[in-house]
Design a protein around this motif. Structure first.
Motif, PDB file in Angstrom:
ATOM      1  N   ARG A 110       9.603 -12.148  -0.254  1.00  0.00           N
ATOM      2  CA  ARG A 110       9.873 -10.714  -0.150  1.00  0.00           C
ATOM      3  C   ARG A 110       9.007  -9.932  -1.128  1.00  0.00           C
ATOM      4  O   ARG A 110       8.392  -8.915  -0.777  1.00  0.00           O
ATOM      5  CB  ARG A 110      11.353 -10.423  -0.422  1.00  0.00           C
ATOM      6  CG  ARG A 110      11.748  -8.958  -0.228  1.00  0.00           C
ATOM      7  CD  ARG A 110      13.159  -8.698  -0.698  1.00  0.00           C
ATOM      8  NE  ARG A 110      13.272  -8.721  -2.145  1.00  0.00           N
ATOM      9  CZ  ARG A 110      12.904  -7.707  -2.956  1.00  0.00           C
ATOM     10  NH1 ARG A 110      12.389  -6.610  -2.448  1.00  0.00           N
ATOM     11  NH2 ARG A 110      13.066  -7.810  -4.264  1.00  0.00           N
ATOM     12  N   HIS A 149       5.241 -10.000  -0.027  1.00  0.00           N
ATOM     13  CA  HIS A 149       4.987  -9.084   1.085  1.00  0.00           C
ATOM     14  C   HIS A 149       5.098  -7.631   0.646  1.00  0.00           C
ATOM     15  O   HIS A 149       4.357  -6.775   1.127  1.00  0.00           O
ATOM     16  CB  HIS A 149       5.923  -9.385   2.254  1.00  0.00           C
ATOM     17  CG  HIS A 149       5.554 -10.645   2.952  1.00  0.00           C
ATOM     18  ND1 HIS A 149       6.163 -11.840   2.684  1.00  0.00           N
ATOM     19  CD2 HIS A 149       4.610 -10.913   3.884  1.00  0.00           C
ATOM     20  CE1 HIS A 149       5.622 -12.776   3.432  1.00  0.00           C
ATOM     21  NE2 HIS A 149       4.676 -12.249   4.165  1.00  0.00           N
ATOM     22  N   LEU A 150       6.002  -7.357  -0.265  1.00  0.00           N
ATOM     23  CA  LEU A 150       6.140  -5.998  -0.805  1.00  0.00           C
ATOM     24  C   LEU A 150       4.845  -5.594  -1.499  1.00  0.00           C
ATOM     25  O   LEU A 150       4.341  -4.488  -1.306  1.00  0.00           O
ATOM     26  CB  LEU A 150       7.314  -5.943  -1.778  1.00  0.00           C
ATOM     27  CG  LEU A 150       7.584  -4.612  -2.453  1.00  0.00           C
ATOM     28  CD1 LEU A 150       8.083  -3.599  -1.432  1.00  0.00           C
ATOM     29  CD2 LEU A 150       8.618  -4.797  -3.551  1.00  0.00           C
ATOM     30  N   ASN A 151       4.273  -6.504  -2.301  1.00  0.00           N
ATOM     31  CA  ASN A 151       3.022  -6.203  -2.999  1.00  0.00           C
ATOM     32  C   ASN A 151       1.870  -6.013  -2.028  1.00  0.00           C
ATOM     33  O   ASN A 151       1.030  -5.138  -2.217  1.00  0.00           O
ATOM     34  CB  ASN A 151       2.696  -7.308  -4.008  1.00  0.00           C
ATOM     35  CG  ASN A 151       3.606  -7.270  -5.216  1.00  0.00           C
ATOM     36  OD1 ASN A 151       4.189  -6.239  -5.515  1.00  0.00           O
ATOM     37  ND2 ASN A 151       3.751  -8.391  -5.886  1.00  0.00           N
ATOM     38  N   VAL A 152       1.817  -6.813  -0.982  1.00  0.00           N
ATOM     39  CA  VAL A 152       0.762  -6.666   0.023  1.00  0.00           C
ATOM     40  C   VAL A 152       0.886  -5.310   0.706  1.00  0.00           C
ATOM     41  O   VAL A 152      -0.100  -4.591   0.884  1.00  0.00           O
ATOM     42  CB  VAL A 152       0.820  -7.818   1.054  1.00  0.00           C
ATOM     43  CG1 VAL A 152      -0.067  -7.532   2.249  1.00  0.00           C
ATOM     44  CG2 VAL A 152       0.437  -9.137   0.389  1.00  0.00           C
ATOM     45  N   ALA A 153       2.096  -4.936   1.071  1.00  0.00           N
ATOM     46  CA  ALA A 153       2.313  -3.645   1.726  1.00  0.00           C
ATOM     47  C   ALA A 153       1.945  -2.492   0.802  1.00  0.00           C
ATOM     48  O   ALA A 153       1.328  -1.508   1.237  1.00  0.00           O
ATOM     49  CB  ALA A 153       3.768  -3.523   2.177  1.00  0.00           C
ATOM     50  N   GLU A 154       2.301  -2.593  -0.467  1.00  0.00           N
ATOM     51  CA  GLU A 154       1.971  -1.539  -1.436  1.00  0.00           C
ATOM     52  C   GLU A 154       0.454  -1.434  -1.608  1.00  0.00           C
ATOM     53  O   GLU A 154      -0.101  -0.333  -1.665  1.00  0.00           O
ATOM     54  CB  GLU A 154       2.641  -1.811  -2.784  1.00  0.00           C
ATOM     55  CG  GLU A 154       2.357  -0.776  -3.841  1.00  0.00           C
ATOM     56  CD  GLU A 154       2.815   0.632  -3.459  1.00  0.00           C
ATOM     57  OE1 GLU A 154       2.168   1.608  -3.912  1.00  0.00           O
ATOM     58  OE2 GLU A 154       3.801   0.776  -2.719  1.00  0.00           O
ATOM     59  N   GLN A 210      -1.792  -2.193   0.618  1.00  0.00           N
ATOM     60  CA  GLN A 210      -2.316  -1.590   1.846  1.00  0.00           C
ATOM     61  C   GLN A 210      -2.137  -0.069   1.814  1.00  0.00           C
ATOM     62  O   GLN A 210      -3.048   0.671   2.182  1.00  0.00           O
ATOM     63  CB  GLN A 210      -1.636  -2.172   3.084  1.00  0.00           C
ATOM     64  CG  GLN A 210      -2.223  -1.662   4.385  1.00  0.00           C
ATOM     65  CD  GLN A 210      -3.679  -2.033   4.543  1.00  0.00           C
ATOM     66  OE1 GLN A 210      -4.026  -3.192   4.470  1.00  0.00           O
ATOM     67  NE2 GLN A 210      -4.538  -1.051   4.745  1.00  0.00           N
ATOM     68  N   ARG A 211      -0.977   0.400   1.358  1.00  0.00           N
ATOM     69  CA  ARG A 211      -0.754   1.851   1.254  1.00  0.00           C
ATOM     70  C   ARG A 211      -1.742   2.475   0.266  1.00  0.00           C
ATOM     71  O   ARG A 211      -2.305   3.543   0.525  1.00  0.00           O
ATOM     72  CB  ARG A 211       0.686   2.136   0.842  1.00  0.00           C
ATOM     73  CG  ARG A 211       1.688   1.936   1.961  1.00  0.00           C
ATOM     74  CD  ARG A 211       3.070   2.474   1.615  1.00  0.00           C
ATOM     75  NE  ARG A 211       3.713   1.732   0.539  1.00  0.00           N
ATOM     76  CZ  ARG A 211       4.420   0.617   0.714  1.00  0.00           C
ATOM     77  NH1 ARG A 211       4.572   0.111   1.921  1.00  0.00           N
ATOM     78  NH2 ARG A 211       4.983   0.012  -0.310  1.00  0.00           N
ATOM     79  N   SER A 225      -4.737   1.298  -0.543  1.00  0.00           N
ATOM     80  CA  SER A 225      -6.066   1.265   0.083  1.00  0.00           C
ATOM     81  C   SER A 225      -6.209   2.383   1.115  1.00  0.00           C
ATOM     82  O   SER A 225      -7.263   3.025   1.202  1.00  0.00           O
ATOM     83  CB  SER A 225      -6.309  -0.091   0.752  1.00  0.00           C
ATOM     84  OG  SER A 225      -6.314  -1.108  -0.221  1.00  0.00           O
ATOM     85  N   ASP A 226      -5.167   2.614   1.882  1.00  0.00           N
ATOM     86  CA  ASP A 226      -5.204   3.685   2.880  1.00  0.00           C
ATOM     87  C   ASP A 226      -5.374   5.050   2.221  1.00  0.00           C
ATOM     88  O   ASP A 226      -6.129   5.895   2.708  1.00  0.00           O
ATOM     89  CB  ASP A 226      -3.934   3.670   3.735  1.00  0.00           C
ATOM     90  CG  ASP A 226      -3.856   2.447   4.649  1.00  0.00           C
ATOM     91  OD1 ASP A 226      -4.890   1.764   4.846  1.00  0.00           O
ATOM     92  OD2 ASP A 226      -2.744   2.169   5.147  1.00  0.00           O
TER      93      ASP A 226
END
Length: 83
Positions: free
Chosen positions: A45, A48-53, A55-56, A58-59
């Protein structure tokens, strides 16, 4: 969150594993927190939270660069100049 000493963790390793399935367990050495034992579900968890953060983040950076006129062509030119 449960906190135990390294000596307790060695002596009661099976109990530490069971406790970590429910919540993270902090292990201390000489009254300092040194490690955390956690379930695989909790670890995944957090990863995946760090990967999602990331990605945000980078966007957001990409959007600002685009607003400033940065395109792939401009970036290629800049990189070619460095070579």
């Amino acid at each position: 969150m449960r906190t135990i000493t390294a000596s307790e963790a060695r002596q009661e390793f099976a109990d530490v594993i069971e406790a970590a399935r429910r919540e993270p367990v902090i292990i201390q050495r000489q009254k300092r927190d040194v490690v955390v034992v956690m379930s695989v579900d909790e670890y995944e968890r957090l990863v995946h939270l760090n990967v999602a953060e990331f990605q945000r983040f980078s966007d957001r950076v990409g959007a600002k660069a685009q607003e400033a006129g940065m395109t792939e062509d401009v970036l290629r030119e800049l990189l070619d100049r460095e070579d």
